[in-house]
Design a protein around this motif. Structure first.
Motif, short mmCIF file in Angstrom:
data_model
loop_
_atom_site.label_atom_id
_atom_site.label_comp_id
_atom_site.label_asym_id
_atom_site.label_seq_id
_atom_site.Cartn_x
_atom_site.Cartn_y
_atom_site.Cartn_z
N TYR A 161 2.59 0.37 -4.26
CA TYR A 161 2.54 -1.33 -3.54
C TYR A 161 2.12 -2.21 -4.80
O TYR A 161 1.31 -1.89 -5.59
N SER A 162 2.55 -3.54 -4.62
CA SER A 162 2.11 -4.52 -5.50
C SER A 162 2.18 -5.83 -4.87
O SER A 162 3.30 -6.04 -4.33
N ALA A 163 1.13 -6.42 -4.89
CA ALA A 163 1.23 -7.86 -4.26
C ALA A 163 1.99 -8.89 -4.98
O ALA A 163 2.11 -9.92 -4.84
N ALA A 181 9.48 -5.67 -4.76
CA ALA A 181 10.05 -4.25 -4.27
C ALA A 181 11.15 -3.95 -5.29
O ALA A 181 11.90 -4.83 -5.08
N GLY A 182 11.18 -2.61 -5.82
CA GLY A 182 12.41 -2.41 -6.65
C GLY A 182 12.10 -2.81 -8.19
O GLY A 182 12.91 -2.32 -9.00
N SER A 183 11.22 -3.51 -8.28
CA SER A 183 10.69 -3.85 -10.02
C SER A 183 9.70 -2.85 -10.39
O SER A 183 8.97 -2.39 -9.50
N VAL A 184 9.92 -2.64 -11.57
CA VAL A 184 8.68 -1.93 -12.42
C VAL A 184 7.47 -2.63 -12.42
O VAL A 184 7.34 -3.69 -12.99
N ILE A 185 6.57 -1.81 -11.99
CA ILE A 185 4.99 -2.36 -11.92
C ILE A 185 4.49 -2.27 -13.42
O ILE A 185 3.93 -3.00 -14.15
N LYS A 199 6.88 -1.02 -4.58
CA LYS A 199 7.28 -0.98 -2.87
C LYS A 199 6.91 -2.39 -2.47
O LYS A 199 7.02 -2.24 -1.37
N GLY A 200 6.64 -3.44 -3.04
CA GLY A 200 6.13 -4.84 -2.48
C GLY A 200 4.63 -4.60 -2.39
O GLY A 200 4.23 -3.76 -2.62
#
Length: 645
Positions: free
Chosen positions: A549-551, A555-559, A581-582
């Motif tokens: 997860y990333s705030a 979603a779908g992009s590389v953190i 994952k968003g």
């Protein structure tokens, strides 16, 4: 005396005064005759210059000046000069006749002298030079041919002044003279044409070297080759040739033959003092037996050396026979010859006379054969020619022409002498041998060189071992990244494979550190496909894809990556991609049975969207139900449906 074909000068009266009796010897610049001085009725030595020299006006003028000056030099150990002149095409010098032999004759017949014998001969030579130097003379040509030992054992030095006269002649007629003399020239005579008393010290040092070794220190095929060595090479200690020689003799030779005149004995007097110091520390000299083919002459070299420079050292000679008591020597002069006791007269019978005649005939025949054997037969002496740097075939031809046999002793590497040319001979050049003797030659194997072996893809240890086996050595080791050669193995050598090098030359090695590391590229925010392409371009491999997860990342992009972006990795290393994952889910508040207004306010305050469903009548105005239910985890901003009653 020479027993050659009759000479045209024999029986001629030169200059109306000197009747020529017979020829004694022929040298590089003159022929020497025994002659009678008709005016004074005495036997003299008549030295007649060769025609090539006599035709040179410059030589004749200088010869006359030098001869007149030398005639003023009077010393017991100097061959006296009586007269000089010219008779038609003959230029001559009249000298004291010394019945005996030269040191060259002694060396040829006897071989090298002991240290004690050589120093005893050198002593009067240096005495003569001391006297000459004091009178302003420099001999310039000290060599065995110019040192005479009389039949009475007295040592005398000949030819003062002649070397200076000959040095002004440039014609080819002097080539033989230079060939015979260059072995004794000092470096300053070769380089600058100058000579002073220290030059005679050098020549006397070479004389001492030859007396104890039997050969000169420097040899060569040409005078120029010998002269080059005088200028550029030190005279080796004679003990290199004869290990039994005392250390003091090495020191005498080394000091006397320094290439720099300032490092030699300053004059003959200093040399003589040191010679006498050394001689006093050695055993007494033993008598020297010299067999000339007819009688055996015993040269007594054991006389005590005088302490001061002005006293001559006594040297005597006697014929071998029953020894009567020897007369006591007078200081400063030679010992009188020993007279043999007269045999008592006896009457002989005819039978004895016949036997005597037969013995005489046999002796004559034996002497004739002996003369042939020594002069032309297998007993004659031959000087080993200088063969240094001569091709093998030329060396063999030169020895064959002299009646000698060449044997190849082996080969050795040489930096200066071409392959299959002569490096050295045994015996050395200038040594005395006899017909049929074998001269061993060592040939050059050329320059010693070794090819650099192939050390690529070897470890440093293995490469070092390979270089050592090739008579080379490992040099500097440099590390370098390489895409194909594994770390720790040799990439290349410098010089490269096959290069011919001198033994012991260092060969530098370049060793691989493996592929060059690369940083993980920045792929944050990229979609998975784009991020994978960037990693592969950098030489890295996507080993796995993880989601999180990333705030902040959609979603779908590389953190990010693992290892992190910017980390240095070896090529082909694996990298994990972390894909968003968003934002993380949040719990839905439970608002059932809560007044509508309050419930809506709470949900919207949490970022949710609210959808209300209500009947026609909502008397309670409260939440009957919600979807999703309270406590459910949903993405932020999700829609919550409320039923109002």
């Amino acid at each position: 005396m020479e027993t050659t074909a009759r000479d045209a000068l024999v029986d001629r009266v030169v200059d109306g005064r000197y009747r020529v009796r017979h020829r004694l010897a022929r040298g590089g610049m003159a022929t020497v005759y025994e002659a009678t001085d008709l005016r004074l009725d005495r036997t003299v030595a008549l030295k007649v210059m060769h025609p090539g020299l006599a035709e040179d006006p410059g030589f004749v003028a200088r010869f006359q000046r030098e001869a007149k000056a030398a005639a003023q030099l009077s010393h017991p150990h100097v061959v006296a000069v009586f007269d000089q002149g010219r008779d038609g095409d003959l230029v001559y010098l009249v000298m004291e006749l010394v019945a005996g032999r030269t040191v060259r004759d002694v060396l040829r017949a006897h071989g090298p002298l002991t240290a004690e014998q050589a120093l005893t001969v050198l002593d009067p030579v240096l005495e003569a030079l001391v006297a000459a130097h004091a009178a302003g003379f420099v001999h310039r040509d000290i060599k065995p041919e110019n040192v005479l030992i009389s039949d009475r054992g007295q040592v005398k030095v000949a030819d003062f002044g002649l070397a200076r006269a000959v040095s002004s002649v440039t014609s080819s007629s002097t080539q033989g003279v230079l060939m015979g003399t260059v072995a004794y020239l000092s470096p300053e005579q070769v380089e600058r044409g100058i000579a002073d008393p220290r030059s005679d010290v050098y020549g006397a040092g070479i004389l001492l070297y030859e007396m104890v070794t039997g050969a000169v220190p420097h040899g060569g095929a040409t005078p120029l080759a010998v002269a080059y060595q005088h200028v550029h090479a030190d005279v080796p200690p004679p003990s290199v040739v004869r290990a039994d020689l005392p250390r003091q003799v090495d020191e005498l030779v080394t000091r006397a033959t320094r290439r720099d005149p300032d490092e030699r004995f300053p004059d003959a007097a200093a040399f003589l003092r040191q010679v006498r110091t050394v001689a006093a520390s050695l055993p007494a000299a033993t008598p020297l037996d010299v067999d000339d083919g007819q009688t055996t002459l015993v040269v007594d070299l054991s006389g005590p050396a005088a302490v001061g420079l002005g006293h001559a050292t006594t040297r005597t000679a006697t014929q071998t026979s029953p020894q009567p008591r020897r007369p006591q020597p007078q200081p400063g002069g030679p010992v009188p010859p020993v007279r043999q006791p007269a045999a008592p007269f006896r009457r002989r019978r005819w039978g004895g006379m016949v036997i005597g005649l037969v013995v005489i005939a046999l002796l004559v025949a034996t002497a004739s054969y002996g003369g042939w054997w020594l002069a032309a037969g297998p007993g004659r002496s031959i000087d080993v020619p200088g063969l240094l740097d001569k091709p093998r075939d030329a060396a063999e031809a030169a020895l064959t022409d002299l009646g000698l046999v060449m044997a190849v002793a082996g080969q050795e590497y040489s930096e200066t002498i071409a392959k299959d040319h002569v490096v050295r001979t045994d015996p050395a050049g200038g040594s005395v041998v006899h017909p049929g003797d074998t001269v061993s030659v060592t040939l050059s194997a050329g320059q010693e060189r070794y090819g650099v072996p192939d050390v690529t893809a070897k470890s440093v240890a293995d490469a070092t071992a390979a270089l050592t086996a090739a008579n080379l050595q490992a040099g500097q080791v440099t590390e370098k990244y390489d895409e194909s050669v594994p770390a720790g193995l040799v990439i290349a050598s410098d010089p490269g494979k096959g290069t011919a090098l001198k033994p012991g030359t260092p060969v530098n090695l370049t060793v691989s550190k493996g592929p060059k590391p690369v940083p993980v590229p920045n792929v944050a925010g990229k979609d998975q496909a784009s991020a994978t392409a960037l990693l592969q371009k950098a030489g890295l491999v996507v080993s796995e894809v993880r989601e999180d997860y990333s705030a902040t990342v959609a979603a779908g992009s590389v953190i990010g990556t693992d290892p992190a972006i910017g980390t240095t990795l070896n090529k082909n290393s694996g990298v994990a991609l972390i894909v968003s994952k968003g934002p993380p889910p949040v719990p839905v508040p439970n608002v059932v049975d809560m007044p509508r207004e309050r419930a809506v306010s709470l949900l919207e305050g949490k970022g949710f969207k609210v959808v209300e469903h209500e009947g026609l009548v909502t008397p309670l105005d409260r939440v009957w139900s919600q979807d999703p239910a309270g406590g459910t985890l949903v993405p932020p901003g999700s829609t919550i449906t409320l039923t109002i009653v």
